[in-house]
Each structure stands twice: as C-alpha cells, then as structure tokens.
Scaffold this active site. Structure first.
Site, PDB file in Angstrom:
ATOM      1  N   ALA A  34       0.833  -1.209   0.000  1.00 55.93           N
ATOM      2  CA  ALA A  34       0.000   0.000   0.000  1.00 55.93           C
ATOM      3  C   ALA A  34       0.863   1.253   0.000  1.00 55.93           C
ATOM      4  CB  ALA A  34      -0.899   0.009   1.234  1.00 55.93           C
ATOM      5  N   ASP A  35       0.469   2.249  -0.796  1.00 52.79           N
ATOM      6  CA  ASP A  35       1.178   3.535  -0.710  1.00 52.79           C
ATOM      7  C   ASP A  35       0.358   4.466   0.191  1.00 52.79           C
ATOM      8  OD1 ASP A  35       0.209   4.432  -4.112  1.00 52.79           O
ATOM      9  OD2 ASP A  35      -0.860   4.818  -2.237  1.00 52.79           O
ATOM     10  N   SER A  36       0.808   5.689   0.333  1.00 52.79           N
ATOM     11  CA  SER A  36       0.165   6.596   1.289  1.00 52.79           C
ATOM     12  C   SER A  36      -1.295   6.866   0.940  1.00 52.79           C
ATOM     13  CB  SER A  36       0.939   7.915   1.378  1.00 52.79           C
ATOM     14  OG  SER A  36       0.986   8.535   0.101  1.00 52.79           O
ATOM     15  N   ASP A  38      -3.284   4.798  -0.733  1.00 52.16           N
ATOM     16  CA  ASP A  38      -4.016   3.562  -0.445  1.00 52.16           C
ATOM     17  C   ASP A  38      -4.399   3.528   1.028  1.00 52.16           C
ATOM     18  OD1 ASP A  38      -1.783   1.746  -2.566  1.00 52.16           O
ATOM     19  OD2 ASP A  38      -3.902   2.158  -2.953  1.00 52.16           O
TER      20      ASP A  38
END
Lengths: 79, 426
Positions: A34-36, A38
C-alpha cells in the site's frame, strides 16, 4: 462474518492482495504494497464499513492488519 | 539543410530536419479494440455507432454514440490497479501497449530516457470527476477519495503510460479539444527532430460518456439526433447531416527518429513529414469563415514537409458531420490546395467512428498512415448526397484503391485550434 474476515475482505478488495497474505502481522506498506494514498482510502473504508471515525493520529498507529483489528475491538466492534 | 532525393518523386526534396517515422500504432475505439480491427472496419465502412448503452437514453436528446464494445477491464488490469485508473487512462494504456509492442522497441531496447509519451485528452477523467462530485454532495467533503485528483487530471494518462512502459523521456499532455491528439503528434515530431527523444508515443484518449459529457454536447445542439438510424447518423459532407456523434476511445502512434528505426530494422509504417498549427481567433466553437485557419494549417504542413500542394493525394478530413465544419473545411481545402482540390481524395472516417474528440487526431493520423501504406483510401461511408458547399471527391461509401504517396490529416478543435499532420509514404 467475523471481524477479522470483514477486515480481510476490505483489504483484499482495496489492495488486490490474496486473503492468505492478510496475516495479523502484515504491514500495509511493507508487506501488502500500500502507498500513502491507499492507506488513506483504506482507513476511509474501515470508517464506512464500521460506522466510526478514525482520526489522523489514530490512523498513524494502524500500521498492521492486527493493529486495525485490535483498534476496532477496542471501539466495541464485534463483527 | 540536407537534401534528399525522393525515390518516389524523383525530385529534390529539401529536408531541414531529422526525419520522423511511425513504427507502431495502437487503438481502442468503437470500431474495435486493436488498430487492425479499427482499420479493417474503417476500410469496409462498417460503423461502430449504435444506440447508447453506457447511459440512459431517456436523459438525452442524442441517444446514439460510438462506444468501446466487449471491454473487459479484467483482461487488461488487475482490480486494485483498475480502481486507480479513470476510463480514459485505461484506454490510453491499452492503445499504448499495442503501439509499443507493434514497434518492437521493447525487444530491441531503447534507453528509457529517450522514450517519451505525449498523450492528451479533451476532458480527462470526467467519469471520476462526476462520481466524486456526487460523493461530496451526498456524503460530504471528507469522503472524497484521496485518488480523486490524480485520477481526474488530464495528464495522468501520459503519466500512467510512462509507468507502464518505463518511458522516462519527454512527457506531457496536450489539450485542444478535437485537435488534442493532432497537437500531441506535432509535439512529438518537434521533440524528436530537436533530438530530445528517439521515440515518442503520441496521441489522445477520451471517455466522455457521462451526464455532463454527453449532456453538455446535447445542450449545444451539436449532436446528431438521428436516433432511429444510428449507423447513418454520422454523415460528414452529406446534405442530411445533423451534427456529430459522440464517441469514446484512444489512439496513439509511435513516432521514431528515422535513422534509429532503420538501424534496428524496424518496420516503418509511414513518415510524419510535417505539421501546420494555426488558430482561427474567431469564435469559441464556430470555424472561421471559409475555414481560413484550417487552410493555413494545411499549407504550412505541406511546406514543412518540403512538398507542394500539387503533391497532396489524400486528405483525411476533420469532417465531423456538423452544419458548419463540413462546408468550411471544404472551402479550406480549396483555398489550401488550389486546383489540386479537384483531384484530391478527401474522406472522413468519423463517418464510422463518430467523433473521438481528444483521440480523433491520432486515430485519423493512424488511418492516414495505413492508407499510404496499403494504397487503400477509407471511405466517407455514410455519404449519399453531398450537401451545399460540399463539392469535393469524398470517396463516398466504398474504399478506393489508390497508390497515394502524400496525405494530410486535419483536426480542428473548439477554440479555433487547427492542426494538420502531413504524412508521406515510405
């Protein structure tokens, strides 16, 4: 459905990971990709699904699947 | 300045710039989900226009459209990825993958910093915009998706294609309404000529089928309301035309520096020989009288290609099927080409694709390139009776076999933006 299963389902739909990958110790960013952005969406999904508000500060501590489950249980959510 | 003896013309052609050629094509349009399918249908005059299915026809005066069919998102993207891509970005990525694969650049290898992407859109992620606006109205501003901004903006298609294909060179989006992808191609031409890139994927993508997208054009009374006969609604240059038909899709061409392409043994489809860019400076939507701006764009493109107007064999017209465009563009062709206008073939593939808006210029450049390559001119499929002020050879109904060597593709956008791309057979 148990709380764990509901949480797993949300994570699987959002991040496109397999249910087997969603272990309690799994870290959203380092294990589940997950990125920020997400993460923000994930927290919003938990808020919508469990009808509660998660502050930015609280969200900052919810780094793993297990942390989220415990957080929800502490808020009185059972399933 | 370098001088080159043209094999075809046996005449001296002055070439001031590095030559730029096309080595890949990609398209997903109402005609089909690959460039080959689209070309096949365009040549056969088989229309991709039909009754509206993406939206409720009861809400609109124009109940017909060109929609991408048999589109299964899961075939192209995994679910998590697809959620972050507006429909217009999805189309752009699919078309770009096809063009890149066709070119063989992936296997031959190109320094990623020398591979660019210029893909525009008339309206960008309007699906995302409308959906998220509903969320705001219904549930408040704190429910806006964090992906709203990146999904919606008109440059994200170019950005995502770059991620998908590892293209680290020149990268931006163009916005000039119906001339959008014409400008993308012109930009790619310039950058490659100037040595900024060796290859650029250039084109446009449009997914405008939303309440505001379709509704907005209906409100302008710009769209055909021939709802009982969708296949014949888009009828450029025809006496009974009543507006354009909205369509969605994406198209890109892969432009490459000629020596670079030759060195790797690439299959070269056609040469991008020049472009002409002008503005009408006349009206927000109506073209200048007599198509003055478009005429200048065509002349400039011919000059830049080092050719003369008597060399033009074919013009793929903007040909939208509106009252104003068709006679004005005809007048523009006459002004630009002089007596050659009576010998040239002109056709509008919008007769079968509908108006792809930001993707139109690239789709039409693609058809023009293929026409040069295959010696087959696609027809204005729906033309039955030319309208007033429309008196050129529009290749009505049937494709024509013709050994054409030099052609123009026009894109004329709301705002008075005119782009003509000149293409040459190789």
């Amino acid at each position: 459905m148990s709380l764990e299963n509901r949480v797993t389902e949300i994570i699987v739909n959002k991040l496109g990971v397999k249910p087997e990958e969603v272990a309690p110790s799994a870290n959203f960013q380092t294990d589940l990709g997950a990125d920020s952005l997400d993460l923000v969406e994930l927290m919003m999904d938990f808020e919508d699904s469990f009808s509660l508000k998660i502050s930015d500060e609280e969200a900052g501590n919810l780094k793993t699947v297990g942390a989220v489950v415990n957080f929800l249980k502490d808020k009185g959510i059972e399933a | 300045m370098r001088r080159r003896i043209s094999k075809q013309r046996k005449a001296e052609v002055e070439v001031a710039y590095r030559r730029v050629v096309i080595t890949g094509l990609g398209a997903i349009t109402p005609l089909g989900n690959t460039a080959a399918e689209c070309w096949d249908k365009a040549l056969k005059g088989i229309s991709g226009i039909d009754v509206l299915t993406l939206l409720d026809p009861d809400l609109f005066t124009s109940k017909i459209s060109g929609e991408v069919r048999n589109y299964d998102v899961d075939e192209h993207f995994d679910r998590a990825q697809a959620r972050k891509l507006d429909r217009y970005t999805q189309f752009a990525m699919i078309a770009s993958r096809e063009a890149y694969k066709m070119s063989g650049l992936g296997s031959d290898g190109i320094d990623p910093t020398r591979l660019g992407v210029i893909i525009g859109s008339g309206i960008g992620g309007i699906h995302t915009l409308e959906n998220e606006y509903l969320v705001v109205l219904e549930r408040g501003t704190d429910r806006i998706s964090p992906f709203f901004c990146p999904k919606m903006i008109g440059n994200m298609a170019a950005g995502m294609v770059a991620i998908d294909l590892n293209a680290k060179g020149v990268n931006y989006a163009t916005i000039t309404a119906c001339a959008t992808s014409g400008h993308a191609i012109a930009g790619a031409l310039d950058s490659i000529r100037l040595g900024r890139a060796d290859a650029i994927i250039a084109g446009g993508s449009e997914a405008p089928m939303t309440l505001l997208g379709l509704g907005g054009f209906c409100a302008m009374k710009a769209l055909s309301t021939r709802n009982d006969d969708p296949k014949h609604a888009s009828r450029p240059f025809d006496r009974d035309r009543d507006g354009f038909v909205i369509a969605e899709g994406a198209a890109v061409i892969l432009l490459e520096e000629y020596e670079f392409a030759r060195a790797r043994g690439a299959d070269i489809i056609a040469e991008v020989a020049g472009c002409g860019m002008t503005c009408d400076a006349f009206h927000m939507t109506a073209p200048a009288d007599g198509g003055e701006g478009a005429a200048r764009a065509m002349k400039l493109a011919v000059e830049e290609a080092g050719m003369s107007t008597s060399d033009v064999d074919y013009v793929n017209a903007h040909g939208t099927s509106t009252q104003l465009n068709d006679p004005n563009e005809t007048a523009a062709i006459r002004t630009a080409l002089g007596k050659r206008a009576d010998e040239v073939m002109v056709s509008s593939t919008k007769s079968v694709t509908g108006h792809l808006l930001g993707a139109a210029g690239a789709a039409e450049a693609m058809f023009t390139a293929l026409a040069l390559r295959h010696g087959m001119v696609p027809p204005t499929a729906t033309l039955e009776n030319p309208g007033e002020g429309c008196d050129l050879d529009y290749v009505p109904q049937k494709a024509r076999k013709a050994d054409i060597e030099f052609a123009l593709s026009n894109s004329l956008g709301f705002g008075g933006h005119n782009v003509t791309i000149a293409l040459r057979k190789v």
